[in-house]
Enzyme design. Structure first.
Site, PDB file in Angstrom:
ATOM      1  N   THR A 191      58.521  19.698  73.897  1.00 47.60           N
ATOM      2  CA  THR A 191      58.959  18.412  73.331  1.00 47.60           C
ATOM      3  C   THR A 191      59.055  18.531  71.802  1.00 47.60           C
ATOM      4  O   THR A 191      58.545  19.489  71.206  1.00 47.60           O
ATOM      5  CB  THR A 191      57.937  17.304  73.660  1.00 47.60           C
ATOM      6  OG1 THR A 191      56.681  17.647  73.044  1.00 47.60           O
ATOM      7  CG2 THR A 191      57.736  17.147  75.163  1.00 47.60           C
ATOM      8  N   SER A 192      59.654  17.513  71.188  1.00 53.74           N
ATOM      9  CA  SER A 192      59.737  17.512  69.708  1.00 53.74           C
ATOM     10  C   SER A 192      58.342  17.568  69.094  1.00 53.74           C
ATOM     11  O   SER A 192      58.129  18.219  68.055  1.00 53.74           O
ATOM     12  CB  SER A 192      60.463  16.252  69.226  1.00 53.74           C
ATOM     13  OG  SER A 192      61.835  16.342  69.523  1.00 53.74           O
ATOM     14  N   GLU A 193      57.397  16.903  69.740  1.00 52.67           N
ATOM     15  CA  GLU A 193      56.027  16.895  69.199  1.00 52.67           C
ATOM     16  C   GLU A 193      55.426  18.305  69.246  1.00 52.67           C
ATOM     17  O   GLU A 193      54.761  18.747  68.297  1.00 52.67           O
ATOM     18  CB  GLU A 193      55.143  15.914  69.992  1.00 52.67           C
ATOM     19  CG  GLU A 193      55.541  14.441  69.862  1.00 52.67           C
ATOM     20  CD  GLU A 193      56.825  14.080  70.597  1.00 52.67           C
ATOM     21  OE1 GLU A 193      57.117  14.692  71.654  1.00 52.67           O
ATOM     22  OE2 GLU A 193      57.560  13.188  70.133  1.00 52.67           O
ATOM     23  N   THR A 204      64.570  23.665  87.100  1.00 49.27           N
ATOM     24  CA  THR A 204      66.035  23.638  86.940  1.00 49.27           C
ATOM     25  C   THR A 204      66.712  24.659  87.856  1.00 49.27           C
ATOM     26  O   THR A 204      66.249  25.795  87.973  1.00 49.27           O
ATOM     27  CB  THR A 204      66.381  23.946  85.467  1.00 49.27           C
ATOM     28  OG1 THR A 204      65.861  22.903  84.650  1.00 49.27           O
ATOM     29  CG2 THR A 204      67.894  24.054  85.254  1.00 49.27           C
ATOM     30  N   GLU A 235      54.164  22.017  86.294  1.00 47.59           N
ATOM     31  CA  GLU A 235      53.601  21.421  87.524  1.00 47.59           C
ATOM     32  C   GLU A 235      53.412  19.920  87.306  1.00 47.59           C
ATOM     33  O   GLU A 235      53.456  19.442  86.158  1.00 47.59           O
ATOM     34  CB  GLU A 235      52.254  22.078  87.828  1.00 47.59           C
ATOM     35  CG  GLU A 235      52.400  23.567  88.058  1.00 47.59           C
ATOM     36  CD  GLU A 235      51.104  24.245  88.481  1.00 47.59           C
ATOM     37  OE1 GLU A 235      50.052  23.558  88.553  1.00 47.59           O
ATOM     38  OE2 GLU A 235      51.157  25.450  88.747  1.00 47.59           O
ATOM     39  N   PRO A 236      53.133  19.183  88.375  1.00 47.54           N
ATOM     40  CA  PRO A 236      52.932  17.736  88.202  1.00 47.54           C
ATOM     41  C   PRO A 236      51.855  17.435  87.153  1.00 47.54           C
ATOM     42  O   PRO A 236      51.982  16.478  86.391  1.00 47.54           O
ATOM     43  CB  PRO A 236      52.507  17.265  89.591  1.00 47.54           C
ATOM     44  CG  PRO A 236      53.144  18.248  90.521  1.00 47.54           C
ATOM     45  CD  PRO A 236      53.143  19.557  89.803  1.00 47.54           C
ATOM     46  N   GLY A 237      50.838  18.275  87.047  1.00 51.58           N
ATOM     47  CA  GLY A 237      49.749  17.996  86.111  1.00 51.58           C
ATOM     48  C   GLY A 237      49.781  18.821  84.840  1.00 51.58           C
ATOM     49  O   GLY A 237      48.851  18.754  84.034  1.00 51.58           O
ATOM     50  N   ARG A 284      91.878   3.595  68.773  1.00 50.36           N
ATOM     51  CA  ARG A 284      91.517   2.187  69.011  1.00 50.36           C
ATOM     52  C   ARG A 284      91.770   1.340  67.758  1.00 50.36           C
ATOM     53  O   ARG A 284      91.334   1.708  66.658  1.00 50.36           O
ATOM     54  CB  ARG A 284      90.030   2.123  69.389  1.00 50.36           C
ATOM     55  CG  ARG A 284      89.431   0.749  69.435  1.00 50.36           C
ATOM     56  CD  ARG A 284      89.759   0.038  70.715  1.00 50.36           C
ATOM     57  NE  ARG A 284      89.063  -1.249  70.781  1.00 50.36           N
ATOM     58  CZ  ARG A 284      89.125  -2.054  71.838  1.00 50.36           C
ATOM     59  NH1 ARG A 284      89.835  -1.704  72.901  1.00 50.36           N
ATOM     60  NH2 ARG A 284      88.501  -3.205  71.825  1.00 50.36           N
ATOM     61  N   GLU A 341      61.709  22.440  77.314  1.00 54.28           N
ATOM     62  CA  GLU A 341      61.485  23.667  76.511  1.00 54.28           C
ATOM     63  C   GLU A 341      60.637  23.338  75.282  1.00 54.28           C
ATOM     64  O   GLU A 341      60.863  23.836  74.178  1.00 54.28           O
ATOM     65  CB  GLU A 341      62.839  24.286  76.120  1.00 54.28           C
ATOM     66  CG  GLU A 341      62.771  25.759  75.761  1.00 54.28           C
ATOM     67  CD  GLU A 341      62.139  26.611  76.844  1.00 54.28           C
ATOM     68  OE1 GLU A 341      60.901  26.755  76.809  1.00 54.28           O
ATOM     69  OE2 GLU A 341      62.849  27.119  77.720  1.00 54.28           O
TER      70      GLU A 341
HETATM   71  C1  LIG Z   1      65.381  17.878  83.314  1.00 52.87           C
HETATM   72  C2  LIG Z   1      64.196  18.777  83.153  1.00 52.87           C
HETATM   73  C3  LIG Z   1      64.311  20.137  83.444  1.00 52.87           C
HETATM   74  C4  LIG Z   1      63.204  20.983  83.334  1.00 52.87           C
HETATM   75  N1  LIG Z   1      63.317  22.310  83.700  1.00 52.87           N
HETATM   76  C5  LIG Z   1      62.188  23.083  83.765  1.00 52.87           C
HETATM   77  C6  LIG Z   1      62.241  24.405  84.320  1.00 52.87           C
HETATM   78  O1  LIG Z   1      63.301  24.916  84.706  1.00 52.87           O
HETATM   79  N2  LIG Z   1      61.080  25.111  84.444  1.00 52.87           N
HETATM   80  C7  LIG Z   1      59.897  24.603  84.025  1.00 52.87           C
HETATM   81  O2  LIG Z   1      58.888  25.295  84.175  1.00 52.87           O
HETATM   82  N3  LIG Z   1      59.805  23.361  83.477  1.00 52.87           N
HETATM   83  C8  LIG Z   1      60.933  22.589  83.350  1.00 52.87           C
HETATM   84  N4  LIG Z   1      60.864  21.311  82.823  1.00 52.87           N
HETATM   85  C9  LIG Z   1      59.573  20.799  82.362  1.00 52.87           C
HETATM   86  C10 LIG Z   1      59.522  20.549  80.860  1.00 52.87           C
HETATM   87  O3  LIG Z   1      59.430  21.756  80.170  1.00 52.87           O
HETATM   88  C11 LIG Z   1      58.333  19.595  80.604  1.00 52.87           C
HETATM   89  O4  LIG Z   1      58.707  18.326  81.119  1.00 52.87           O
HETATM   90  C12 LIG Z   1      58.015  19.483  79.130  1.00 52.87           C
HETATM   91  O5  LIG Z   1      57.459  20.691  78.652  1.00 52.87           O
HETATM   92  C13 LIG Z   1      57.026  18.336  78.842  1.00 52.87           C
HETATM   93  O6  LIG Z   1      55.939  18.394  79.693  1.00 52.87           O
HETATM   94  P1  LIG Z   1      55.480  17.084  80.514  1.00 52.87           P
HETATM   95  O7  LIG Z   1      56.696  16.514  81.155  1.00 52.87           O
HETATM   96  O8  LIG Z   1      54.360  17.449  81.387  1.00 52.87           O
HETATM   97  O9  LIG Z   1      55.011  16.057  79.413  1.00 52.87           O
HETATM   98  P2  LIG Z   1      53.530  15.959  78.804  1.00 52.87           P
HETATM   99  O10 LIG Z   1      53.060  17.320  78.433  1.00 52.87           O
HETATM  100  O11 LIG Z   1      52.679  15.148  79.714  1.00 52.87           O
HETATM  101  O12 LIG Z   1      53.804  15.137  77.475  1.00 52.87           O
HETATM  102  C14 LIG Z   1      53.919  13.715  77.442  1.00 52.87           C
HETATM  103  C15 LIG Z   1      54.027  13.274  75.976  1.00 52.87           C
HETATM  104  O13 LIG Z   1      52.837  13.663  75.276  1.00 52.87           O
HETATM  105  C16 LIG Z   1      53.177  14.449  74.150  1.00 52.87           C
HETATM  106  N5  LIG Z   1      52.188  15.510  73.941  1.00 52.87           N
HETATM  107  C17 LIG Z   1      51.651  16.354  74.872  1.00 52.87           C
HETATM  108  N6  LIG Z   1      50.809  17.215  74.302  1.00 52.87           N
HETATM  109  C18 LIG Z   1      50.797  16.933  72.972  1.00 52.87           C
HETATM  110  C19 LIG Z   1      50.133  17.482  71.838  1.00 52.87           C
HETATM  111  N7  LIG Z   1      49.297  18.533  71.945  1.00 52.87           N
HETATM  112  N8  LIG Z   1      50.367  16.930  70.627  1.00 52.87           N
HETATM  113  C20 LIG Z   1      51.217  15.893  70.486  1.00 52.87           C
HETATM  114  N9  LIG Z   1      51.873  15.317  71.519  1.00 52.87           N
HETATM  115  C21 LIG Z   1      51.688  15.844  72.742  1.00 52.87           C
HETATM  116  C22 LIG Z   1      54.538  15.066  74.487  1.00 52.87           C
HETATM  117  O14 LIG Z   1      55.238  15.439  73.310  1.00 52.87           O
HETATM  118  C23 LIG Z   1      55.202  13.919  75.243  1.00 52.87           C
HETATM  119  O15 LIG Z   1      55.775  13.019  74.343  1.00 52.87           O
HETATM  120  C24 LIG Z   1      61.972  20.465  82.876  1.00 52.87           C
HETATM  121  C25 LIG Z   1      61.872  19.093  82.559  1.00 52.87           C
HETATM  122  C26 LIG Z   1      62.948  18.258  82.701  1.00 52.87           C
HETATM  123  C27 LIG Z   1      62.790  16.802  82.384  1.00 52.87           C
END
Ligand SMILES: Cc1cc2nc3c(=O)[nH]c(=O)nc-3n(C[C@H](O)[C@H](O)[C@H](O)COP(=O)(O)OP(=O)(O)OC[C@H]3O[C@@H](n4cnc5c(N)ncnc54)[C@H](O)[C@@H]3O)c2cc1C
Length: 391
Positions: free
Chosen positions: A372-374, A166, A135-137, A275, A370
């Site tokens: 993040t790396s963190e 997606t 979600e947005p939040g 090249r 799925e």
């Molecule tokens: C192209 C795309 C397709 C997607 N498809 C889907 C989908 O089909 N269904 C679905 O449900 N979601 C989907 N997502 C969502 C995706 O899974 C989330 O964007 C992702 O999990 C990261 O969440 P966030 O964007 O809210 O980032 P945030 O959670 O706000 O994180 C921001 C930063 O803070 C870091 N961070 C956050 N928490 C911690 C912690 N505890 N410790 C250390 N660092 C932390 C993160 O690593 C990141 O660098 C998609 C996203 C994208 C961009």
């Protein structure tokens, strides 16, 4: 392209695994490659190609229809995702999201739900499914979702917004997770929501850096009503259901990352051979040769971690940090390999006329979605050290 390149891993693959991979490689080359650049530019969601891939079984590969065996195990599934993602990572990610939803439905569906939703998905009649948690939040912190479902007579009423979903632009069926407070603090329930449900609508289709034709959109729920028959699994246990598919899905993002990096290396090697600079091919410079050697080595490391994860999942039915290790290693590797292969292309690599430019953009999100790396590092560290005590 053939299955012969799997030989170098000195692992046994079954005839079914190799056949699925060959079918997917052929589909990727013949059907996806020709229009991938145009779709990247137009951002068009490829409904027809998704239907074709669905008809091959690609959208619910590990799910089981009544009286049938699943098409694929985890190993065959990741081989298929890698093959598709080589030629079009946008289609690859739609495939991954759909398979995640299908696997969760497979694990939790009633007989009626299997007949109504899962069988058509397995047989390619539903196209791609969408998985709607973020979600947005609330992204990494999925427990923070606020979309709510409230009981009403013989069903539930949903309100809220999902983001980054997606394949939403083309999906007929959405697996949606919503908070159900009357079932307890923090209770989340999974719902099967059909596209034409009154009160449910698609919002903005995201204008993204890469994966431009994956139809990622916002979902809006304004008093959207679903019946009890559309609750998936036990009410209040939706979060556990969502997590049940995460191991295979993280391995699938590793597979996407490997597919993109394989293609980047292929393009970089061809460019380096072709090249000339200072009268000789780039491939004669030691720095180019060492770069290519490093990329091949890193790629094989990622392959082995991914295949280990897939085999553990196939053998034991559960893996934890090994899926995170594969996803972390492969997605970080993908970023490095694509960057290095763009460098080999020189100025041309910065042009939209060259495929490496699209791969560079598509690769970036592998480190974000799925988990993040963190978050992957956190999962791995927790497995080694236990949960951190903070505050
Ligand atoms: C192209 C795309 C397709 C997607 N498809 C889907 C989908 O089909 N269904 C679905 O449900 N979601 C989907 N997502 C969502 C995706 O899974 C989330 O964007 C992702 O999990 C990261 O969440 P966030 O964007 O809210 O980032 P945030 O959670 O706000 O994180 C921001 C930063 O803070 C870091 N961070 C956050 N928490 C911690 C912690 N505890 N410790 C250390 N660092 C932390 C993160 O690593 C990141 O660098 C998609 C996203 C994208 C961009």
């Amino acid at each position: 392209m053939s299955a012969d390149d799997l030989e170098r891993f000195a692992l046994d693959f079954t005839a079914d695994q190799i056949q699925i991979r060959d079918t997917m490689l052929r589909f990727a080359k013949d059907r996806l490659a020709p229009g991938a650049a145009a779709r990247d530019k137009s951002h068009a969601f490829p409904n027809d190609l998704i239907s074709e891939l669905a008809a091959l079984g690609g959208m619910a590969m590990k799910a089981r229809a009544e009286g049938e065996e699943p098409l694929a195990d985890t190993t065959a599934y990741v081989l298929a995702v890698e093959a598709i993602s080589r030629m079009d990572a946008s289609v690859g990610v739609v495939m991954v999201a759909s398979n995640l939803a299908a696997a969760i439905i497979d694990a939790h569906a009633t007989d009626d739900q299997r007949q109504r939703y899962l069988a058509p998905a397995i047989h390619g009649e539903l196209g791609a499914l969408s998985f709607a948690l973020t979600e947005p939040g609330a992204g990494s912190d999925a427990g923070g979702i606020t979309t709510q479902a409230v009981r009403d007579r013989d069903g539930w009423v949903l309100n809220g917004t999902k983001q980054w979903i997606t394949g939403a632009a083309g999906a007929q069926l959405f697996l949606v997770f919503a908070r159900t407070p009357e079932l307890g603090d923090g209770a989340v329930t999974a719902f099967l929501v059909e596209k034409d449900t009154p009160g449910f609508s698609l919002g903005r289709v995201e204008d993204k850096l890469g994966l431009c034709s994956s139809g990622t959109a916002v979902l809006q729920f304004d008093d959207a009503r679903v019946s009890d028959a559309q609750v998936l699994g036990a009410p209040g246990k939706g979060y556990a259901a969502a997590l049940s598919g995460i191991g295979a899905s993280r391995l699938a993002i590793a597979a996407q990352s490997i597919g993109i990096a394989e293609r980047a290396l292929e393009l970089g090697m061809a460019y380096a051979a072709d090249r000339k600079a200072f009268g000789v091919p780039l491939s004669t410079f030691q720095n180019t040769r060492f770069t290519i050697a490093d990329c091949r080595t890193e790629l094989d490391q990622a392959w082995l971690l991914m295949l280990r994860g897939a085999r553990l999942l196939d053998r034991d039915g559960a893996i934890r940090s090994e899926a995170s290790m594969a996803k972390l290693a492969a997605s970080e590797m993908c970023g490095r390999v694509v960057d290095k292969m763009l460098q080999v292309h020189g100025g041309n690599g910065y042009s939209r006329d060259y495929e490496i430019e699209r791969l560079y953009r598509d690769a970036r999100v592998m480190r974000i979605f799925e988990g993040t790396s963190e978050i992957q590092r956190e999962v791995i560290a927790r497995a080694l050290l236990g949960r951190a005590e903070t505050g």
